[in-house]
Design a protein around this motif. Structure first.
Motif, PDB file in Angstrom:
ATOM      1  N   ASP A   1      34.656  36.190  37.558  1.00 32.61           N
ATOM      2  CA  ASP A   1      34.532  35.083  38.500  1.00 32.61           C
ATOM      3  C   ASP A   1      33.311  35.295  39.383  1.00 32.61           C
ATOM      4  O   ASP A   1      32.696  36.367  39.371  1.00 32.61           O
ATOM      5  N   ASP A   2      32.959  34.268  40.145  1.00 30.45           N
ATOM      6  CA  ASP A   2      31.805  34.333  41.046  1.00 30.45           C
ATOM      7  C   ASP A   2      32.244  34.403  42.503  1.00 30.45           C
ATOM      8  O   ASP A   2      31.536  33.968  43.398  1.00 30.45           O
ATOM      9  N   GLY A   3      33.430  34.986  42.730  1.00 29.18           N
ATOM     10  CA  GLY A   3      33.972  35.069  44.081  1.00 29.18           C
ATOM     11  C   GLY A   3      33.324  36.154  44.915  1.00 29.18           C
ATOM     12  O   GLY A   3      32.252  36.680  44.585  1.00 29.18           O
TER      13      GLY A   3
ATOM     14  N   ILE B   1      46.822  44.339  40.756  1.00 27.22           N
ATOM     15  CA  ILE B   1      46.042  45.164  39.827  1.00 27.22           C
ATOM     16  C   ILE B   1      46.877  46.325  39.297  1.00 27.22           C
ATOM     17  O   ILE B   1      46.810  46.671  38.110  1.00 27.22           O
ATOM     18  N   ARG B   2      47.700  46.926  40.153  1.00 28.49           N
ATOM     19  CA  ARG B   2      48.561  48.022  39.681  1.00 28.49           C
ATOM     20  C   ARG B   2      49.561  47.504  38.654  1.00 28.49           C
ATOM     21  O   ARG B   2      49.891  48.198  37.689  1.00 28.49           O
ATOM     22  N   GLY B   3      50.050  46.279  38.858  1.00 30.45           N
ATOM     23  CA  GLY B   3      50.938  45.698  37.855  1.00 30.45           C
ATOM     24  C   GLY B   3      50.231  45.490  36.528  1.00 30.45           C
ATOM     25  O   GLY B   3      50.812  45.723  35.452  1.00 30.45           O
ATOM     26  N   MET B   4      48.959  45.057  36.588  1.00 27.98           N
ATOM     27  CA  MET B   4      48.189  44.894  35.353  1.00 27.98           C
ATOM     28  C   MET B   4      47.969  46.245  34.672  1.00 27.98           C
ATOM     29  O   MET B   4      48.025  46.344  33.436  1.00 27.98           O
TER      30      MET B   4
ATOM     31  N   VAL C   1      37.223  41.749  35.275  1.00 24.77           N
ATOM     32  CA  VAL C   1      38.443  42.389  34.788  1.00 24.77           C
ATOM     33  C   VAL C   1      38.355  42.482  33.270  1.00 24.77           C
ATOM     34  O   VAL C   1      38.204  41.454  32.592  1.00 24.77           O
ATOM     35  N   ARG C   2      38.463  43.711  32.740  1.00 24.57           N
ATOM     36  CA  ARG C   2      38.376  43.916  31.288  1.00 24.57           C
ATOM     37  C   ARG C   2      39.583  44.702  30.801  1.00 24.57           C
ATOM     38  O   ARG C   2      39.936  45.727  31.379  1.00 24.57           O
ATOM     39  N   LEU C   3      40.179  44.199  29.741  1.00 26.15           N
ATOM     40  CA  LEU C   3      41.278  44.894  29.072  1.00 26.15           C
ATOM     41  C   LEU C   3      40.861  45.136  27.627  1.00 26.15           C
ATOM     42  O   LEU C   3      40.599  44.185  26.891  1.00 26.15           O
ATOM     43  N   THR C   4      40.789  46.395  27.224  1.00 19.67           N
ATOM     44  CA  THR C   4      40.409  46.744  25.858  1.00 19.67           C
ATOM     45  C   THR C   4      41.615  47.340  25.150  1.00 19.67           C
ATOM     46  O   THR C   4      42.197  48.323  25.610  1.00 19.67           O
TER      47      THR C   4
ATOM     48  N   GLN D   1      46.859  35.778  33.169  1.00 23.13           N
ATOM     49  CA  GLN D   1      47.483  34.976  34.219  1.00 23.13           C
ATOM     50  C   GLN D   1      47.246  35.599  35.595  1.00 23.13           C
ATOM     51  O   GLN D   1      46.873  34.900  36.550  1.00 23.13           O
ATOM     52  N   GLU D   2      47.432  36.918  35.699  1.00 24.77           N
ATOM     53  CA  GLU D   2      47.226  37.596  36.979  1.00 24.77           C
ATOM     54  C   GLU D   2      45.753  37.581  37.380  1.00 24.77           C
ATOM     55  O   GLU D   2      45.412  37.427  38.560  1.00 24.77           O
ATOM     56  N   GLY D   3      44.854  37.743  36.386  1.00 20.42           N
ATOM     57  CA  GLY D   3      43.430  37.709  36.677  1.00 20.42           C
ATOM     58  C   GLY D   3      42.984  36.356  37.209  1.00 20.42           C
ATOM     59  O   GLY D   3      42.196  36.283  38.171  1.00 20.42           O
TER      60      GLY D   3
END
Length: 334
Positions: free
Chosen positions: A281-283, A294-297, A320-323, A249-251
C-alpha cells in the motif's frame, strides 16, 4: 533410566563441561609457564632482587594475558548463546546457533537448539488448535447471521413492502425509507457473514475468493485495489488456501485501518520453488513492532511452513509478503 545413563548425563552436564574446560586452559597456561621458567636461564633469588622484579612482572603479565585470551576465545560461544536467548521469538522460527567447532560446548548448544525445536512445535500445535477453534466459531456465527438474522430481516423487508403497498400516500415515503434502511442492514449482515466465513473460497476456489475480497474491500472502504492473481496455481490444500485468504484479508484491513492508504496492490504469483502472496500500500508505513494483527498473521504462516515478512520502505507504505514453499504445499495437498 539406568545408572550408567545417569552417569553419562552427569558427565556431560554444562557445569562439568565448563569446569573441565577452565581447568584444562589454566592447567595448560601454568604448565607452559613452569616449563619456560625451568628451561630459561632466569633465576629468582631469596630474597628477590630489584633487578628480578621486572622479569617476574613480565612473566606474570604474559601468563595472565595468555590465560585471558584462551578463556575469552573458549567461552565466546556462551556469549553467542546468551545473545540468542535474548532475541529468540517463537514467531520467528529457525533461529539457531551452529554447534560446529565448539567441541565440548556443542552439547550445551545442541540442547538449547533442541529446546527451541520443541517449543516451536508445541507453539505451532497450540496455535493450530486455537485457530481451528476460531474458524469453527466464525462459521457458527456466520451461519447464525445468515440463517436467523438474515432471514428475519428478509421477512421484515417483505412485510414493509406489503405494508407500503397498502399504506396511505403520505406514509409510503416513510415506509420506503425504512425499507432502504432494512435492505442496507441486510447487505451489511451479508458482508459480515462473508468475512467471517468465506463461502466463495469453499465453492469457487482461492482466485475467486481473492477477487471477491478485493471487490468487497474497495466497495466498503473506497480504496482501489489492483489485483494480480496468476491463473495457473499449484494444487493447494484447504488449510493453505484458508491461510492465504485470511492473511490477504488482514493485510487489506490493516492498509485501510492503520496505514490510511489511498491505493493497495494485491498479487499472488508463482516463483521457482515458492508461492508468494504480496499486499502493498501507499500508506504512512512505519511498522516498527508487531501488533495483534501481524502476530496473528505470523501464527497462521507457521501453520503451513510459510515465511511472513512485513517491511516499510523508506518512501512510505507497507509491504506484506507471504512465501509458501511449493514443494511443501504440494505435499500437504496430497
Amino acid at each position: 533410566m539406568s545408572e550408567r545413563t545417569h552417569r553419562q548425563a552427569g558427565a556431560r552436564s554444562p557445569g562439568r563441561i565448563l569446569f573441565r574446560r577452565l581447568f584444562a586452559i589454566n592447567g595448560l597456561v601454568f604448565t607452559v609457564g613452569t616449563l619456560v621458567l625451568a628451561l630459561s636461564p632466569a633465576t629468582v633469588s631469596s630474597p628477590v632482587l630489584l633487578t628480578e622484579i621486572p622479569v617476574l612482572t613480565v612473566g606474570l603479565a604474559v601468563i595472565l594475558t595468555a590465560n585471558a585470551l584462551l578463556l575469552r576465545t573458549s567461552l565466546a560461544p556462551l556469549d553467542a548463546l546468551t545473545a540468542l536467548m535474548q532475541r529468540v521469538d517463537l514467531l520467528h522460527p529457525h533461529n539457531r546457533l551452529p554447534s560446529g567447532g565448539n567441541r565440548d560446548l556443542a552439547h550445551l548448544i545442541d540442547t538449547f537448539n533442541a529446546m527451541l525445536d520443541r517449543l516451536e512445535a508445541e507453539r505451532s500445535a497450540s496455535s493450530a488448535h486455537a485457530l481451528a477453534a476460531q474458524e469453527g466459531e466464525r462459521r457458527r456465527i456466520a451461519r447464525e447471521l445468515h440463517d436467523e438474522i438474515g432471514q428475519s430481516l428478509t421477512v421484515v423487508l417483505l412485510s414493509l413492502k406489503h405494508a407500503a403497498n397498502r399504506a396511505p400516500e403520505d406514509l409510503r415515503e416513510d415506509l420506503h425509507a425504512v425499507q432502504e434502511s432494512v435492505r442496507a442492514s441486510l447487505d451489511e449482515v451479508g458482508q459480515v457473514a462473508r468475512r467471517l466465513r468465506p463461502g466463495v473460497l469453499e465453492d469457487l476456489g482461492l482466485q475467486s475468493a481473492l477477487s471477491a475480497l478485493s471487490s468487497d474491500f474497495s466497495q466498503s472502504t473506497g480504496v482501489p485495489v489492483t489485483r494480480r492473481v496468476e491463473a495457473d496455481l499449484p494444487s493447494l490444500s484447504e488449510d493453505v488456501e484458508l491461510v492465504l485468504y485470511r492473511i490477504a484479508q488482514e493485510g487489506l484491513t490493516n492498509a485501510a485501518r492503520h496505514a490510511k492508504a489511498s491505493s493497495v496492490e494485491l498479487s499472488l504469483t508463482v516463483r521457482p520453488g515458492v508461492l508468494e502472496l504480496r499486499i502493498t500500500d501507499d500508506g504512512r508505513g512505519g511498522v516498527r513492532q508487531d501488533g495483534a494483527g501481524i502476530r496473528g498473521m505470523r501464527e497462521r504462516a507457521l501453520l503451513i511452513g510459510a515465511q511472513l515478512t512485513v517491511t516499510s520502505p523508506q518512501d512510505g507504505g507497507t509491504d506484506v509478503r507471504l512465501t509458501v514453499p511449493v514443494a511443501d504445499t504440494e505435499r500437504r495437498a496430497s
